[in-house]
Design a protein around this motif. Structure first.
Motif, PDB file in Angstrom:
ATOM      1  N   PHE A  29       9.194  -0.334  -9.996  1.00 54.16           N
ATOM      2  CA  PHE A  29      10.053   0.210  -8.940  1.00 54.16           C
ATOM      3  C   PHE A  29       9.285   0.574  -7.671  1.00 54.16           C
ATOM      4  CE2 PHE A  29       8.746   4.029 -11.221  1.00 54.16           C
ATOM      5  CZ  PHE A  29       8.551   4.969 -10.231  1.00 54.16           C
ATOM      6  N   HIS A  30       7.974   0.344  -7.650  1.00 51.62           N
ATOM      7  CA  HIS A  30       7.222   0.605  -6.418  1.00 51.62           C
ATOM      8  C   HIS A  30       5.941  -0.215  -6.450  1.00 51.62           C
ATOM      9  CE1 HIS A  30       5.568   2.766  -2.976  1.00 51.62           C
ATOM     10  NE2 HIS A  30       4.435   2.821  -3.647  1.00 51.62           N
ATOM     11  N   GLN A  31       5.585  -0.772  -5.265  1.00 51.92           N
ATOM     12  CA  GLN A  31       4.305  -1.463  -5.129  1.00 51.92           C
ATOM     13  C   GLN A  31       3.718  -1.115  -3.782  1.00 51.92           C
ATOM     14  OE1 GLN A  31       4.259  -5.571  -6.168  1.00 51.92           O
ATOM     15  NE2 GLN A  31       2.133  -5.898  -5.504  1.00 51.92           N
ATOM     16  N   ALA A  32       2.460  -0.657  -3.788  1.00 49.95           N
ATOM     17  CA  ALA A  32       1.774  -0.263  -2.561  1.00 49.95           C
ATOM     18  C   ALA A  32       1.101  -1.472  -1.929  1.00 49.95           C
ATOM     19  CB  ALA A  32       0.745   0.821  -2.877  1.00 49.95           C
ATOM     20  N   PRO A  33       0.768  -1.380  -0.646  1.00 48.61           N
ATOM     21  CA  PRO A  33       0.102  -2.510   0.029  1.00 48.61           C
ATOM     22  C   PRO A  33      -1.192  -2.938  -0.638  1.00 48.61           C
ATOM     23  CG  PRO A  33       0.934  -0.937   1.643  1.00 48.61           C
ATOM     24  CD  PRO A  33       1.116  -0.301   0.291  1.00 48.61           C
ATOM     25  N   ASP A  34      -1.912  -1.999  -1.295  1.00 44.85           N
ATOM     26  CA  ASP A  34      -3.182  -2.382  -1.922  1.00 44.85           C
ATOM     27  C   ASP A  34      -2.980  -3.015  -3.299  1.00 44.85           C
ATOM     28  OD1 ASP A  34      -2.468  -0.249  -3.504  1.00 44.85           O
ATOM     29  OD2 ASP A  34      -4.358   0.843  -3.283  1.00 44.85           O
ATOM     30  N   GLY A  35      -1.717  -3.187  -3.734  1.00 44.88           N
ATOM     31  CA  GLY A  35      -1.439  -3.805  -5.026  1.00 44.88           C
ATOM     32  C   GLY A  35      -1.144  -2.825  -6.140  1.00 44.88           C
ATOM     33  N   SER A  36      -1.342  -1.519  -5.900  1.00 49.10           N
ATOM     34  CA  SER A  36      -0.994  -0.526  -6.915  1.00 49.10           C
ATOM     35  C   SER A  36       0.499  -0.626  -7.245  1.00 49.10           C
ATOM     36  CB  SER A  36      -1.308   0.886  -6.411  1.00 49.10           C
ATOM     37  OG  SER A  36      -2.695   1.043  -6.196  1.00 49.10           O
ATOM     38  N   CYS A  37       0.817  -0.489  -8.522  1.00 45.87           N
ATOM     39  CA  CYS A  37       2.205  -0.651  -8.983  1.00 45.87           C
ATOM     40  C   CYS A  37       2.631   0.564  -9.799  1.00 45.87           C
ATOM     41  CB  CYS A  37       2.342  -1.895  -9.864  1.00 45.87           C
ATOM     42  SG  CYS A  37       1.858  -3.441  -9.065  1.00 45.87           S
ATOM     43  N   VAL A  38       3.920   0.831  -9.775  1.00 51.38           N
ATOM     44  CA  VAL A  38       4.481   1.899 -10.605  1.00 51.38           C
ATOM     45  C   VAL A  38       5.667   1.336 -11.369  1.00 51.38           C
ATOM     46  CG1 VAL A  38       5.285   4.281 -10.690  1.00 51.38           C
ATOM     47  CG2 VAL A  38       3.823   3.538  -8.806  1.00 51.38           C
ATOM     48  N   LEU A  39       5.701   1.605 -12.674  1.00 47.80           N
ATOM     49  CA  LEU A  39       6.776   1.144 -13.540  1.00 47.80           C
ATOM     50  C   LEU A  39       7.385   2.344 -14.260  1.00 47.80           C
ATOM     51  CD1 LEU A  39       4.015  -0.803 -13.993  1.00 47.80           C
ATOM     52  CD2 LEU A  39       5.733  -2.253 -15.067  1.00 47.80           C
ATOM     53  N   SER A  40       8.529   2.126 -14.872  1.00 52.32           N
ATOM     54  CA  SER A  40       9.168   3.203 -15.626  1.00 52.32           C
ATOM     55  C   SER A  40       9.888   2.626 -16.832  1.00 52.32           C
ATOM     56  CB  SER A  40      10.172   3.957 -14.748  1.00 52.32           C
ATOM     57  OG  SER A  40      10.864   4.936 -15.495  1.00 52.32           O
ATOM     58  N   ASP A  41       9.924   3.426 -17.918  1.00 54.04           N
ATOM     59  CA  ASP A  41      10.732   3.066 -19.081  1.00 54.04           C
ATOM     60  C   ASP A  41      12.074   3.793 -19.050  1.00 54.04           C
ATOM     61  OD1 ASP A  41      10.060   5.672 -19.611  1.00 54.04           O
ATOM     62  OD2 ASP A  41       9.181   5.288 -21.586  1.00 54.04           O
ATOM     63  N   GLY A  42      12.389   4.419 -17.927  1.00 52.41           N
ATOM     64  CA  GLY A  42      13.624   5.188 -17.806  1.00 52.41           C
ATOM     65  C   GLY A  42      13.392   6.674 -17.963  1.00 52.41           C
ATOM     66  N   HIS A  43      12.230   7.067 -18.473  1.00 57.69           N
ATOM     67  CA  HIS A  43      11.896   8.484 -18.641  1.00 57.69           C
ATOM     68  C   HIS A  43      10.518   8.801 -18.067  1.00 57.69           C
ATOM     69  CE1 HIS A  43      15.328   9.343 -21.247  1.00 57.69           C
ATOM     70  NE2 HIS A  43      15.096   8.172 -21.792  1.00 57.69           N
ATOM     71  N   LEU A  44       9.553   7.920 -18.297  1.00 56.63           N
ATOM     72  CA  LEU A  44       8.182   8.172 -17.900  1.00 56.63           C
ATOM     73  C   LEU A  44       7.743   7.106 -16.911  1.00 56.63           C
ATOM     74  CD1 LEU A  44       5.272   9.267 -20.133  1.00 56.63           C
ATOM     75  CD2 LEU A  44       5.011   7.163 -18.836  1.00 56.63           C
ATOM     76  N   SER A  45       7.048   7.538 -15.855  1.00 60.51           N
ATOM     77  CA  SER A  45       6.533   6.564 -14.890  1.00 60.51           C
ATOM     78  C   SER A  45       5.079   6.259 -15.213  1.00 60.51           C
ATOM     79  CB  SER A  45       6.653   7.101 -13.453  1.00 60.51           C
ATOM     80  OG  SER A  45       5.784   8.195 -13.240  1.00 60.51           O
ATOM     81  N   LEU A  46       4.705   5.000 -15.051  1.00 60.48           N
ATOM     82  CA  LEU A  46       3.342   4.534 -15.305  1.00 60.48           C
ATOM     83  C   LEU A  46       2.791   3.985 -13.998  1.00 60.48           C
ATOM     84  CD1 LEU A  46       0.983   3.787 -17.214  1.00 60.48           C
ATOM     85  CD2 LEU A  46       2.161   1.608 -17.631  1.00 60.48           C
ATOM     86  N   ALA A  47       1.806   4.685 -13.430  1.00 61.30           N
ATOM     87  CA  ALA A  47       1.183   4.245 -12.185  1.00 61.30           C
ATOM     88  C   ALA A  47      -0.080   3.461 -12.503  1.00 61.30           C
ATOM     89  CB  ALA A  47       0.848   5.455 -11.315  1.00 61.30           C
ATOM     90  N   LEU A  48      -0.167   2.255 -11.958  1.00 61.29           N
ATOM     91  CA  LEU A  48      -1.335   1.387 -12.137  1.00 61.29           C
ATOM     92  C   LEU A  48      -2.029   1.333 -10.781  1.00 61.29           C
ATOM     93  CD1 LEU A  48       0.457  -1.409 -14.180  1.00 61.29           C
ATOM     94  CD2 LEU A  48      -0.815   0.574 -15.054  1.00 61.29           C
TER      95      LEU A  48
END
Length: 313
Positions: A212-231
């Motif tokens: 649900f989010h991607q930064a210009p440097d390629g960092s990504c954020v995902l979610s399982d509907g409860h917890l967000s996972l920032a890469l």
């Protein structure tokens, strides 16, 4: 005018009124139904899957606590034969019928509770069940019943009762998505990755996490509907190592949580500047450290993703 004859207004000695006859029938029905669970308990204690399964109809609709549906009596027998030889070898079953409701003659629902115990009596697990039983005939007088549907469930643990010594936490003053007690929720993990986009594709494909989010440097954020996972993108010129970086709690009150941390011997959380959209400002994010030196974030407004509603700038 004649006087009514009252000699027959009472049942003769030794006879039964309609009510007592009905009560006797109900008792007989209850005894016959309870015997099904007694048979199961005997089969369990003997490690005899055939005897255990004898209480069930050939085409019984049986649902386990995991949602599995073994095919009828044969499936029930096969599953329990395996259990009796492995996980539950040498155990016994305490089975209790707690309620019987007769829907119509020959058909009833049954509430039952069961506890599996080790040889020393230690309770291993307890379950509840809702069953449908049907009268299938008689043999030398007594009714014969079988279980035609059986649904197992593990009861939820009761909520702890607050006491004067341990008062219930105050409801959340803010912090959408928190439980009614305002208990902090672990809602965020951050990993430093060399190739966040590739890692995001992995978690999206294998675990169906939603980007649900991607930064210009390629960092990504995902979610399982409860917890967000920032890469988070690893920087070659930085000193942050690859791997787990921090985790985050969605909290109701930063001041109260900070006071609790300080009382526990931790440093006071520090406000952390961030322009990341998924941290859901306007309230600032705070960073703190546990006694082992692990970093974690604190946020009253969560960390974005489907569970927290639309992403905010």
């Amino acid at each position: 005018m004649t006087t009514p004859n009252t000699r027959n207004t009472h049942s003769p000695r030794g006879s039964h009124s309609p009510r007592s006859s009905h009560s006797s029938t109900a008792d007989s029905t209850g005894d016959a139904i309870r015997s099904l669970w007694e048979t199961m308990a005997r089969g369990w204690a003997a490690g005899d899957a055939v005897l255990f399964a004898a209480s069930f109809a050939t085409d019984c609709d049986f649902t386990t606590v995991r949602g599995d549906k073994p095919p009828g009596r044969a499936g029930i027998e096969a599953d329990h034969d395996h259990l009796f030889r492995t996980r539950y070898a040498g155990t016994r079953l305490d089975a209790r019928v707690t309620a019987v409701r007769q829907l119509r003659p020959g058909l009833a629902t049954v509430d039952a509770e069961s506890t599996i115990r080790a040889a020393d009596g230690t309770a291993l697990t307890s379950t509840h069940a809702l069953a449908v039983v049907e009268r299938t005939g008689t043999h030398n007088g007594p009714d014969l019943w079988q279980i035609v549907a059986f649904h197992h469930m593990i009861p939820a643990a009761p909520a702890p009762t607050p006491t004067a010594a341990t008062p219930a936490p105050a409801p959340a003053a803010s912090g959408e998505g928190l439980t009614e007690t305002g208990r902090p929720q672990l809602r965020h993990l951050a990993i430093v990755a060399r190739d966040p986009e590739r890692l995001a594709a992995f978690y999206s494909t294998v675990f169906s996490m939603e980007p649900f989010h991607q930064a210009p440097d390629g960092s990504c954020v995902l979610s399982d509907g409860h917890l967000s996972l920032a890469l988070l993108k690893h920087r070659l010129d930085g000193d942050t190592p690859v791997g787990m970086n921090h985790f985050g709690f969605h909290i109701a009150d930063t001041a109260a949580t900070s006071a609790t941390l300080i009382e526990a011997g931790a440093d006071e959380p520090a406000e952390r500047f961030t322009d990341r959209a998924f941290t859901r400002r306007p309230s600032p994010e705070y960073r703190a450290m546990d006694p082992e030196g692990n970093w974690f974030a604190l946020s009253e407004h969560g960390f974005g993703g489907p569970a927290n509603g639309p992403e905010q700038p």
